[in-house]
Design a protein around this motif. Structure first.
Motif, mmCIF file in Angstrom:
data_model
loop_
_atom_site.group_PDB
_atom_site.id
_atom_site.type_symbol
_atom_site.label_atom_id
_atom_site.label_comp_id
_atom_site.label_asym_id
_atom_site.label_seq_id
_atom_site.Cartn_x
_atom_site.Cartn_y
_atom_site.Cartn_z
ATOM 1 N N VAL A 19 0.866 -1.193 0.000
ATOM 2 C CA VAL A 19 0.000 0.000 0.000
ATOM 3 C C VAL A 19 0.898 1.238 0.000
ATOM 4 O O VAL A 19 1.727 1.401 0.891
ATOM 5 N N ARG A 20 0.737 2.088 -1.026
ATOM 6 C CA ARG A 20 1.483 3.352 -1.066
ATOM 7 C C ARG A 20 0.802 4.402 -0.187
ATOM 8 O O ARG A 20 -0.402 4.315 0.078
ATOM 9 N N ASP A 21 1.594 5.426 0.204
ATOM 10 C CA ASP A 21 1.038 6.468 1.072
ATOM 11 C C ASP A 21 0.454 7.644 0.294
ATOM 12 O O ASP A 21 -0.066 8.583 0.885
ATOM 13 N N MET A 22 0.560 7.602 -1.046
ATOM 14 C CA MET A 22 0.034 8.700 -1.867
ATOM 15 C C MET A 22 -0.736 8.120 -3.040
ATOM 16 O O MET A 22 -0.404 7.049 -3.552
ATOM 17 N N ALA A 23 -1.770 8.836 -3.484
ATOM 18 C CA ALA A 23 -2.491 8.466 -4.704
ATOM 19 C C ALA A 23 -2.939 9.753 -5.373
ATOM 20 O O ALA A 23 -3.614 10.571 -4.755
ATOM 21 N N GLY A 24 -2.543 9.941 -6.625
ATOM 22 C CA GLY A 24 -2.908 11.146 -7.361
ATOM 23 C C GLY A 24 -2.468 12.418 -6.655
ATOM 24 O O GLY A 24 -3.176 13.425 -6.673
ATOM 25 N N GLY A 25 -1.316 12.380 -5.981
ATOM 26 C CA GLY A 25 -0.802 13.559 -5.295
ATOM 27 C C GLY A 25 -1.421 13.811 -3.927
ATOM 28 O O GLY A 25 -1.077 14.787 -3.268
ATOM 29 N N GLN A 26 -2.335 12.945 -3.498
ATOM 30 C CA GLN A 26 -2.992 13.125 -2.198
ATOM 31 C C GLN A 26 -2.531 12.033 -1.229
ATOM 32 O O GLN A 26 -2.376 10.880 -1.631
ATOM 33 N N PRO A 27 -2.327 12.405 0.049
ATOM 34 C CA PRO A 27 -1.940 11.372 1.022
ATOM 35 C C PRO A 27 -3.085 10.396 1.300
ATOM 36 O O PRO A 27 -4.250 10.782 1.297
ATOM 37 N N ILE A 28 -2.718 9.159 1.525
ATOM 38 C CA ILE A 28 -3.680 8.085 1.791
ATOM 39 C C ILE A 28 -3.549 7.662 3.250
ATOM 40 O O ILE A 28 -2.447 7.372 3.720
ATOM 41 N N ALA A 29 -4.668 7.619 3.961
ATOM 42 C CA ALA A 29 -4.648 7.204 5.371
ATOM 43 C C ALA A 29 -4.797 5.685 5.492
ATOM 44 O O ALA A 29 -4.233 5.073 6.400
ATOM 45 N N GLY B 260 -9.607 -6.611 3.238
ATOM 46 C CA GLY B 260 -9.866 -5.871 4.477
ATOM 47 C C GLY B 260 -9.143 -4.530 4.474
ATOM 48 O O GLY B 260 -8.673 -4.062 3.435
ATOM 49 N N ARG B 261 -9.060 -3.910 5.660
ATOM 50 C CA ARG B 261 -8.517 -2.553 5.760
ATOM 51 C C ARG B 261 -7.015 -2.596 6.021
ATOM 52 O O ARG B 261 -6.560 -3.246 6.955
ATOM 53 N N LEU B 262 -6.240 -1.936 5.162
ATOM 54 C CA LEU B 262 -4.780 -1.943 5.244
ATOM 55 C C LEU B 262 -4.270 -0.512 5.364
ATOM 56 O O LEU B 262 -4.931 0.432 4.934
ATOM 57 N N ALA B 263 -3.072 -0.366 5.905
ATOM 58 C CA ALA B 263 -2.453 0.943 6.095
ATOM 59 C C ALA B 263 -1.280 1.101 5.125
ATOM 60 O O ALA B 263 -0.738 0.107 4.627
ATOM 61 N N PRO B 264 -0.862 2.350 4.854
ATOM 62 C CA PRO B 264 0.308 2.544 4.003
ATOM 63 C C PRO B 264 1.496 1.727 4.512
ATOM 64 O O PRO B 264 1.760 1.681 5.720
ATOM 65 N N GLY B 265 2.194 1.074 3.583
ATOM 66 C CA GLY B 265 3.313 0.220 3.952
ATOM 67 C C GLY B 265 2.931 -1.237 4.135
ATOM 68 O O GLY B 265 3.800 -2.112 4.122
ATOM 69 N N ASP B 266 1.639 -1.501 4.320
ATOM 70 C CA ASP B 266 1.214 -2.898 4.499
ATOM 71 C C ASP B 266 1.384 -3.684 3.201
ATOM 72 O O ASP B 266 1.277 -3.148 2.099
#
Lengths: 83, 153
Positions: free
Chosen positions: B37-47, B85-91
């Motif tokens: 899971v990346r922490d950014m998508a389309g220039g926006q941070p992902i939680a 399920g629900r994953l976090a950036p880096g997962d």
């Protein structure tokens, strides 16, 4: 038949599954989509862009000409985005 | 031969490699791909990112894709794991690990499996950013990548 909805198709229709009797005159996937789109605004919104809808019959991809049987499991969803 | 697993919990890449190698010395090449899971998508941070799936069909599609790879390349084993399920950036999201006698078969089979998985396996990503959650749109590049393998049959 059993209908399953996923992703934004599920959200727009407002439910994740339902059991329905195959309506009279509905013999193919395409006819089912036409009929579902008349069931209410959520269905119409979900099916507004038919090119964005993928269909699986009994867990295999099917096109709009695919025939339907009374006990089929039919799933509607957008193009997949896993991986 | 290629084992398929769909699970909410994390996986251990090293343990999966050990499992494929255990007790054998005929494997000359072992390729692994791990999707994160990346922490950014389309220039926006992902939680966070939630992966929805159609369990019965996802398993069926992954098994079909695995059998296709086994028919195309001389493989000695493999593992496909896809989380939901629900994953976090880096997962970790997905693992494809492929064993063969030689590297070309292992590299090609791993790439084929990822390309086909991304366009056929029924999973859907929803990203949560600062301005709400949105479904990830399918990418034309992914269709093109999968299409490459059609011409080679």
């Amino acid at each position: 038949m059993k209908l399953l909805y996923f992703s934004w198709v599920r959200e727009r229709i407002g439910r994740d599954e339902e059991d329905l009797a195959l309506p009279a005159g509905v013999a193919t996937v395409g006819a089912l989509l036409d009929w579902l789109a008349t069931r209410g605004p959520g269905y119409a919104a979900a099916l507004a862009d038919r090119r964005a809808i993928r269909v699986a019959v009994n867990q295999d991809y099917a096109d709009e000409s695919h025939p339907l049987a009374p006990h089929d499991e039919v799933a509607l969803f957008p193009p997949v985005t896993g991986g | 031969m290629i084992e398929v697993r769909i699970q909410p919990h994390d996986f251990d890449v090293a343990a999966e490699i050990d499992r494929l190698r255990a007790g054998r010395t005929d494997i000359g090449a072992l390729v692994t791909f791990t999707g994160l899971v990346r922490d950014m998508a389309g220039g926006q941070p992902i939680a966070a990112m939630t992966l929805e799936h159609y369990p019965a069909m996802a398993l069926r599609q992954l098994e079909t894709i695995a059998r296709e790879a086994e028919g195309r390349w001389p493989l000695l084993g493999g593992t496909i794991i896809h989380r939901h399920g629900r994953l976090a950036p880096g997962d970790q999201i997905v693992l494809v690990a492929i064993a063969s006698a030689h590297r070309h078969a292992a590299f090609e089979a791993a790439m084929f499996l990822m390309d086909w998985l991304k366009t056929k396996a029924p999973f859907w990503k929803k990203e949560e950013g600062g301005d709400g959650a949105r479904w990830v749109a399918a990418r034309a590049e992914d269709d093109a990548a999968a299409g490459r393998w059609l011409r080679e049959t």
